[in-house]
Scaffold this active site. Structure first.
Site, PDB file in Angstrom:
ATOM      1  CG  ASP A   1     -22.198 -43.457 -49.498  1.00 53.11           C
ATOM      2  OD1 ASP A   1     -22.256 -44.383 -48.668  1.00 53.11           O
ATOM      3  OD2 ASP A   1     -23.120 -43.185 -50.294  1.00 53.11           O
TER       4      ASP A   1
ATOM      5  CD  GLU B   1     -26.229 -48.362 -48.407  1.00 51.68           C
ATOM      6  OE1 GLU B   1     -27.011 -47.609 -47.805  1.00 51.68           O
ATOM      7  OE2 GLU B   1     -25.593 -48.003 -49.424  1.00 51.68           O
ATOM      8  CD  GLU B   2     -24.278 -46.544 -52.536  1.00 53.66           C
ATOM      9  OE1 GLU B   2     -25.415 -46.056 -52.688  1.00 53.66           O
ATOM     10  OE2 GLU B   2     -23.369 -45.955 -51.932  1.00 53.66           O
TER      11      GLU B   2
ATOM     12  CG  HIS C   1     -22.300 -49.433 -48.076  1.00 51.36           C
ATOM     13  ND1 HIS C   1     -21.914 -48.990 -49.326  1.00 51.36           N
ATOM     14  CD2 HIS C   1     -22.899 -48.381 -47.480  1.00 51.36           C
ATOM     15  CE1 HIS C   1     -22.255 -47.729 -49.473  1.00 51.36           C
ATOM     16  NE2 HIS C   1     -22.847 -47.321 -48.361  1.00 51.36           N
TER      17      HIS C   1
ATOM     18  CG  ASP D   1     -23.882 -45.464 -45.122  1.00 49.93           C
ATOM     19  OD1 ASP D   1     -23.074 -44.784 -45.791  1.00 49.93           O
ATOM     20  OD2 ASP D   1     -24.681 -46.260 -45.656  1.00 49.93           O
TER      21      ASP D   1
ATOM     22  CG  HIS E   1     -24.988 -40.872 -53.905  1.00 48.71           C
ATOM     23  ND1 HIS E   1     -26.174 -41.523 -54.121  1.00 48.71           N
ATOM     24  CD2 HIS E   1     -24.360 -41.570 -52.927  1.00 48.71           C
ATOM     25  CE1 HIS E   1     -26.272 -42.564 -53.303  1.00 48.71           C
ATOM     26  NE2 HIS E   1     -25.174 -42.608 -52.565  1.00 48.71           N
TER      27      HIS E   1
END
Length: 344
Positions: A183, A217-218, A66, A238, A318
């Site tokens: 990510d 995706e998030e 993603h 991922d 994150h």
């Protein structure tokens, strides 16, 4: 092909792409792949699909990464001209305190700013260190001469404008790459590099394979569509999550056995680990307790496939993330081994 995977990761992280505002990076990837003979197509949600014919056209594979990232939107314009944030994706306000950002307006202008606590100054606020980092207290200080909401609005900034975070991408002499949005731009770079090499080497995959660059995706529904009935295996590439009780590290490829959605397909998981054993690829098996992927989104949408998840180990997910070239190389090797292997 002179651009390395690390170079490509750095290029991708510096293209703002918060979920909901990903057209630029999708177009960049499409333009990159077209000279290699591919014909990328966008679905209605704005994801990018590249289908590569293989020797077997009856059974197919589907592999994703993603390109959307964490970000924010303008929630409101405060009376002092600063901006109130609404978060996009699963992260906490403390992870972006002090971060530089860009505000992408709906009229095409971009402004810069800094994300700060309202009570930042220790010389003024007694609770500067203890006040809760939340939507009410965190603001964007614009790099413009504004003191009122009206002055900010006059710039063209309004509710709903997207906000991206400065990735601060840095590659160290010791082989680490630290940046926001590893990510999942590490994985996107790996798939792009695979497609480049495949075209340059004029190789044919054993199965028709769909490469899907998802853009939601998030927020939970990334690669959950455009899966043909012939797809037998679905692999999401991922990040591997690191922390207490985790085996994942920054020097090997992580194979997920379970995340918040439940266990991944046992046969496909064993197939991936057997490939690592056979080709001496360093790997770790792990559970990601608060995690979801494109593959788990596809399962929730009802896809009748065997699903798997692998990726480079990412420290401080994150937040301001980090990985090492060793982990990226291990992930590249497993992706290559898998896509040239027989079905599990």
């Amino acid at each position: 092909m002179t651009e390395t995977t690390i170079d490509l990761v750095a290029k991708l992280t510096n293209i703002p792409s918060p979920t909901g505002d990903t057209a630029n990076i999708i177009q960049t990837i499409a333009n990159d792949l077209k000279p290699y003979g591919y014909t990328p197509s966008e679905n209605r949600k704005g994801s990018l699909l590249v289908t590569v014919p293989g020797e077997n056209t009856e059974q197919e594979r589907f592999i994703t990464a993603h390109v959307d990232t964490l970000g924010a939107m303008v929630r409101a314009i405060r009376p002092d001209g600063r901006l109130k944030l609404d978060l996009i994706g699963g992260f906490r306000f403390n992870a972006i305190e002090g971060e530089y950002c860009q505000i992408h307006t709906q009229i095409g202008k971009t402004f810069t700013g800094t994300i700060l606590m309202h009570q930042t100054s220790v010389h003024v606020y007694k609770d500067a260190g203890t006040a809760e980092r939340n939507q009410d207290n965190m603001t964007v200080r614009l790099d413009e001469k504004v003191r009122t909401a009206e002055e900010t609005k006059a710039l063209g900034i309004q509710v709903g404008d997207f906000i991206s975070f400065d990735p601060r991408t840095e590659i160290t002499p010791s082989g680490f790459i630290k940046s926001r949005h590893l990510d999942d731009k590490v994985s996107a770079a790996i798939l792009i590099q695979f497609l480049r090499r495949l075209a340059e080497d004029k190789e044919t995959l054993p199965y028709t394979t769909h490469f899907f660059f998802s853009n939601n995706e998030e927020i939970g529904y990334g690669g959950n569509s455009n899966i043909s009935d012939q797809v037998v295996e679905y692999v999401a590439v991922d990040m591997g999550a690191m922390g207490d009780d985790q085996q994942t590290d920054e020097y090997s490829v992580s194979i997920c056995v379970k995340d918040a959605s439940g266990p991944y397909h046992l046969g496909l998981r064993n197939h991936l680990s057997n490939l690592c054993d056979a080709q001496s690829i360093p790997y770790q098996l792990d559970i990601y307790p608060f995690y979801g992927s494109d593959a788990s989104a596809a399962m929730r949408a009802g896809a009748d496939v065997k699903h798997g998840l692998l990726g480079a180990g990412i420290e401080a997910s994150h937040a301001y993330e980090r990985t090492h070239t060793d982990s990226i190389e291990a992930t590249e090797k497993l992706v290559n081994a898998y896509l040239f292997s027989t079905l599990c």
